[in-house]
Enzyme design. Structure first.
Site, PDB file in Angstrom:
ATOM      1  N   LYS A  47      -4.841   4.272  13.009  1.00  0.00           N
ATOM      2  CA  LYS A  47      -3.529   4.608  12.425  1.00  0.00           C
ATOM      3  C   LYS A  47      -3.558   4.440  10.910  1.00  0.00           C
ATOM      4  CE  LYS A  47      -0.186   1.292  12.351  1.00  0.00           C
ATOM      5  NZ  LYS A  47       0.486   0.974  11.097  1.00  0.00           N
ATOM      6  N   ASN A  48      -4.045   3.268  10.455  1.00  0.00           N
ATOM      7  CA  ASN A  48      -3.921   2.966   9.026  1.00  0.00           C
ATOM      8  C   ASN A  48      -4.870   3.780   8.156  1.00  0.00           C
ATOM      9  OD1 ASN A  48      -1.821   1.305   9.550  1.00  0.00           O
ATOM     10  ND2 ASN A  48      -2.992  -0.613   9.385  1.00  0.00           N
TER      11      ASN A  48
ATOM     12  N   CYS B 102      10.301  -6.130   4.972  1.00  0.00           N
ATOM     13  CA  CYS B 102       9.918  -5.849   6.355  1.00  0.00           C
ATOM     14  C   CYS B 102       9.760  -7.152   7.106  1.00  0.00           C
ATOM     15  CB  CYS B 102       8.695  -4.936   6.350  1.00  0.00           C
ATOM     16  SG  CYS B 102       7.226  -5.504   7.064  1.00  0.00           S
TER      17      CYS B 102
ATOM     18  N   ARG C 295       6.743  -7.909   1.026  1.00  0.00           N
ATOM     19  CA  ARG C 295       5.889  -6.745   0.788  1.00  0.00           C
ATOM     20  C   ARG C 295       6.314  -5.911  -0.416  1.00  0.00           C
ATOM     21  NH1 ARG C 295       4.299  -3.971   6.387  1.00  0.00           N
ATOM     22  NH2 ARG C 295       2.432  -3.412   5.234  1.00  0.00           N
TER      23      ARG C 295
ATOM     24  N   ASP D 105      -3.944  -8.341  10.967  1.00  0.00           N
ATOM     25  CA  ASP D 105      -3.380  -7.518  12.047  1.00  0.00           C
ATOM     26  C   ASP D 105      -3.838  -7.972  13.434  1.00  0.00           C
ATOM     27  OD1 ASP D 105      -1.979  -6.059  10.238  1.00  0.00           O
ATOM     28  OD2 ASP D 105      -3.291  -4.311  10.274  1.00  0.00           O
TER      29      ASP D 105
ATOM     30  N   ARG E 209       4.501   2.798  17.693  1.00  0.00           N
ATOM     31  CA  ARG E 209       4.137   3.089  16.305  1.00  0.00           C
ATOM     32  C   ARG E 209       2.625   3.011  16.112  1.00  0.00           C
ATOM     33  NH1 ARG E 209       5.808  -0.925  12.604  1.00  0.00           N
ATOM     34  NH2 ARG E 209       4.426   0.335  11.362  1.00  0.00           N
TER      35      ARG E 209
HETATM   36  C1  EPZ Z   1      -1.939  -2.711   5.030  1.00  0.00           C
HETATM   37  O1  EPZ Z   1      -0.653  -3.049   4.528  1.00  0.00           O
HETATM   38  C2  EPZ Z   1      -1.748  -2.352   6.482  1.00  0.00           C
HETATM   39  N1  EPZ Z   1      -0.829  -1.236   6.594  1.00  0.00           N
HETATM   40  C3  EPZ Z   1      -1.199  -3.567   7.237  1.00  0.00           C
HETATM   41  O2  EPZ Z   1      -1.096  -3.223   8.620  1.00  0.00           O
HETATM   42  C4  EPZ Z   1      -2.167  -4.725   7.066  1.00  0.00           C
HETATM   43  O3  EPZ Z   1      -1.615  -5.871   7.683  1.00  0.00           O
HETATM   44  C5  EPZ Z   1      -2.400  -5.006   5.592  1.00  0.00           C
HETATM   45  O4  EPZ Z   1      -2.853  -3.796   4.922  1.00  0.00           O
HETATM   46  C6  EPZ Z   1      -3.439  -6.084   5.330  1.00  0.00           C
HETATM   47  O5  EPZ Z   1      -4.646  -5.741   5.947  1.00  0.00           O
HETATM   48  C7  EPZ Z   1      -1.264  -0.001   6.411  1.00  0.00           C
HETATM   49  O6  EPZ Z   1      -2.417   0.260   6.116  1.00  0.00           O
HETATM   50  C8  EPZ Z   1      -0.272   1.071   6.611  1.00  0.00           C
HETATM   51  P1  EPZ Z   1      -1.555  -5.205   1.339  1.00  0.00           P
HETATM   52  P2  EPZ Z   1      -0.418  -3.154   2.950  1.00  0.00           P
HETATM   53  O7  EPZ Z   1      -1.079  -4.423   0.186  1.00  0.00           O
HETATM   54  O8  EPZ Z   1      -1.239  -2.149   2.274  1.00  0.00           O
HETATM   55  C9  EPZ Z   1       1.161  -8.301  -1.161  1.00  0.00           C
HETATM   56  C10 EPZ Z   1       0.044  -2.813  10.638  1.00  0.00           C
HETATM   57  O9  EPZ Z   1       0.595  -3.505  11.519  1.00  0.00           O
HETATM   58  N2  EPZ Z   1       1.428  -7.205  -2.111  1.00  0.00           N
HETATM   59  O10 EPZ Z   1      -3.016  -5.450   1.460  1.00  0.00           O
HETATM   60  O11 EPZ Z   1       1.038  -3.160   2.730  1.00  0.00           O
HETATM   61  C11 EPZ Z   1       1.758  -8.052   0.217  1.00  0.00           C
HETATM   62  O12 EPZ Z   1       3.131  -8.402   0.244  1.00  0.00           O
HETATM   63  C12 EPZ Z   1       0.225  -3.127   9.182  1.00  0.00           C
HETATM   64  O13 EPZ Z   1      -0.652  -1.818  10.905  1.00  0.00           O
HETATM   65  C13 EPZ Z   1       2.142  -7.467  -3.260  1.00  0.00           C
HETATM   66  O14 EPZ Z   1       2.572  -8.616  -3.531  1.00  0.00           O
HETATM   67  O15 EPZ Z   1      -1.005  -4.619   2.697  1.00  0.00           O
HETATM   68  C14 EPZ Z   1       0.880  -8.912   1.092  1.00  0.00           C
HETATM   69  O16 EPZ Z   1       1.331 -10.238   1.048  1.00  0.00           O
HETATM   70  C15 EPZ Z   1       1.107  -4.318   8.963  1.00  0.00           C
HETATM   71  N3  EPZ Z   1       2.361  -6.441  -4.144  1.00  0.00           N
HETATM   72  C16 EPZ Z   1      -0.497  -8.812   0.406  1.00  0.00           C
HETATM   73  O17 EPZ Z   1      -0.236  -8.355  -0.924  1.00  0.00           O
HETATM   74  C17 EPZ Z   1       1.881  -5.190  -3.916  1.00  0.00           C
HETATM   75  O18 EPZ Z   1       2.127  -4.300  -4.750  1.00  0.00           O
HETATM   76  C18 EPZ Z   1      -1.474  -7.837   1.053  1.00  0.00           C
HETATM   77  O19 EPZ Z   1      -0.800  -6.604   1.315  1.00  0.00           O
HETATM   78  C19 EPZ Z   1       1.155  -4.931  -2.745  1.00  0.00           C
HETATM   79  C20 EPZ Z   1       0.933  -5.960  -1.852  1.00  0.00           C
END
Ligand code: EPZ
Length: 421
Positions: free
Chosen positions: A22-23, A116, A121, A306, A398
């Site tokens: 998916k991702n 969320c 996030r 995840d 989803r």
């Molecule tokens: C991706 O989310 C995945 N989603 C998530 O899967 C997954 O848990 C996550 O990566 C970590 O592996 C998709 O690919 C669609 P991050 P993403 O940016 O990209 C913080 C699922 O169930 N952050 O690596 O949103 C953030 O809040 C989902 O399939 C900021 O502070 O994750 C988090 O604490 C859930 N500012 C950390 O970084 C930003 O601008 C890592 O988030 C961006 C992120």
């Protein structure tokens, strides 16, 4: 809202086909906005998130044809550079259309995704990366309004911490920027290399995807291509853990053990036998109890966040105490109280969760607030005595393709119960 009824305690035997990730798929779909030619994606899972993103692409002007797991996306012209709140709030990753729209049309108006269930996030790293490439960004009434007169330019962007979404977003924007972009402290998840492979097949010049430093030399235009989405490592991990809690022997066809990162060693340490075969990953568990194992979630190749909820469910009946530390999201233990309703002994303290294995879980009505947490309740239900009823099945729809069918095919007693029943 459909529910899933599970009668637990049956070992699983047979094959479970692993779908496309998916991702990875949703970022690849977004990438197709970068070209006026047609991109063919195969191994695309049929999931609610994919359908949601198709709705958004359609309103940007994408012509869509779908045959089975094959998706053809063709955006000859961008009809609208606006991504409305109504769609982005339902699927956060659709925020990533901002970069491609900006790169191709030099302007975009995209709704902020909002918070969320698993944490705040924010998208500050995404916006900083685009600003470093020359985007002029303002926020107005919940929307990001971005422009880059004359186009984006290359930049060196050093992320303060690893972000999957920001790394992908910066890559998507940089491919059409003038000059070279260097992404430092980039995410190394397998989906990075998959996205870069597709973009390179479209004519981009990306090197280093999958490592901490990614270099992108901008090109003036991209073409169509054909690309196969890589297998879903989280789905594979989920079914491996289903076997862990029930016992049995299942081949995860098309699955790849190397994509599991640190989770592979952790799963083996619990007593699960996992072996890469030519046709997929074979997972085997005899009737003995699993051993409790500690984990810390980390960016790839660390233990994936995840799979944390799912691992917790599996540890609920393991022998000993498992210490779990969630370091990626600040609110990702919403499943713990639900697992406790099934008899799990879990103590949560901030980032830490201590799981003391009990002999047996007992089925109960449960519900979760996000996709992976819902799957942890399914895993718990498969291992529990009696019936578990998981509500809010739309979370699972989803991200887990044909979940009920795949489980039924290996002998699980699961049934989708329509709302009216
Ligand atoms: C991706 O989310 C995945 N989603 C998530 O899967 C997954 O848990 C996550 O990566 C970590 O592996 C998709 O690919 C669609 P991050 P993403 O940016 O990209 C913080 C699922 O169930 N952050 O690596 O949103 C953030 O809040 C989902 O399939 C900021 O502070 O994750 C988090 O604490 C859930 N500012 C950390 O970084 C930003 O601008 C890592 O988030 C961006 C992120």
């Amino acid at each position: 809202m459909d529910r899933l009824a599970i009668i637990g305690g049956r070992p699983l035997f047979g094959d479970i086909p692993i779908s496309g990730a998916k991702n990875a798929a949703i970022k690849l779909m977004v990438a197709t906005l970068l070209t006026d030619q047609s991109v063919q994606l195969s191994n695309v899972p049929d999931l609610a998130d994919v359908r949601q993103l198709l709705r958004l692409l359609e309103q940007h002007g994408t012509h869509i044809t779908r045959e089975g797991d094959r998706l053809s996306l063709h955006t000859a012209n961008i009809r609208s550079t606006e991504a409305p709140y109504d769609i982005v709030r339902k699927m956060r990753a659709s925020f990533n259309v901002l970069g491609p729209l900006l790169a191709r049309e030099h302007e975009a108006k995209v709704s902020l995704p909002g918070g969320c269930a698993i944490g705040a996030r924010p998208v500050d790293l995404h916006l900083k990366a685009l600003e470093a490439m020359g985007a002029d960004i303002t926020l107005d009434e919940g929307y990001v309004i971005a422009s880059a007169k004359g186009g984006l330019h290359g930049a060196t962007i050093s992320f303060p911490f690893v972000s999957v979404g920001a790394t992908e977003h910066a890559m998507l924007a940089a491919v059409l920027a003038k000059g070279t972009t260097v992404l430092e402290n980039a995410a190394r998840e397998p989906e990075m290399a998959d996205l870069a492979d597709c973009l390179n097949a479209m004519g981009a010049k990306i090197s280093g995807a999958g490592r901490s430093t990614i270099t992108i030399e901008g090109v003036s235009h991209l073409t169509g291509c054909q690309h196969q989405v890589l297998p879903d490592r989280i789905e594979a991990g989920a079914y491996a853990m289903a076997v862990g809690i029930t016992g049995g022997e299942v081949t995860l066809t098309h699955g790849r053990a190397d994509l599991l990162g640190a989770a592979l060693a952790s799963l083996r340490e619990t007593g699960l036998e996992i072996e890469q075969m030519a046709d997929g990953v074979r997972v085997k568990k005899n009737g003995e109890r699993l051993t409790a194992v500690d984990i810390v979630t980390q960016p790839f190749p660390g233990f994936p966040t995840d799979l944390q909820a799912l691992f917790m469910a599996m540890m609920a009946t393991a022998d000993g105490v498992a210490n779990i530390k969630e370091t990626i999201f600040e609110n990702r233990y919403m499943h713990a109280p639900e697992l406790a309703r099934m008899g799990a002994d879990i103590h949560v303290d901030g980032q830490l969760a201590r799981v003391r294995g009990v002999d047996r879980l007992k089925g109960a009505p449960v519900m979760a607030t996000d996709l992976r947490a819902s799957m942890s309740l399914v895993i718990a239900g498969l291992g529990a005595e009696g019936q578990t009823m998981v509500s809010r099945l739309y979370h699972l729809d989803r991200g887990f393709e044909k979940l009920d069918q795949k489980l039924q095919n290996v002998g699980a007693l699961v049934e989708r119960v329509p709302d009216s029943a």
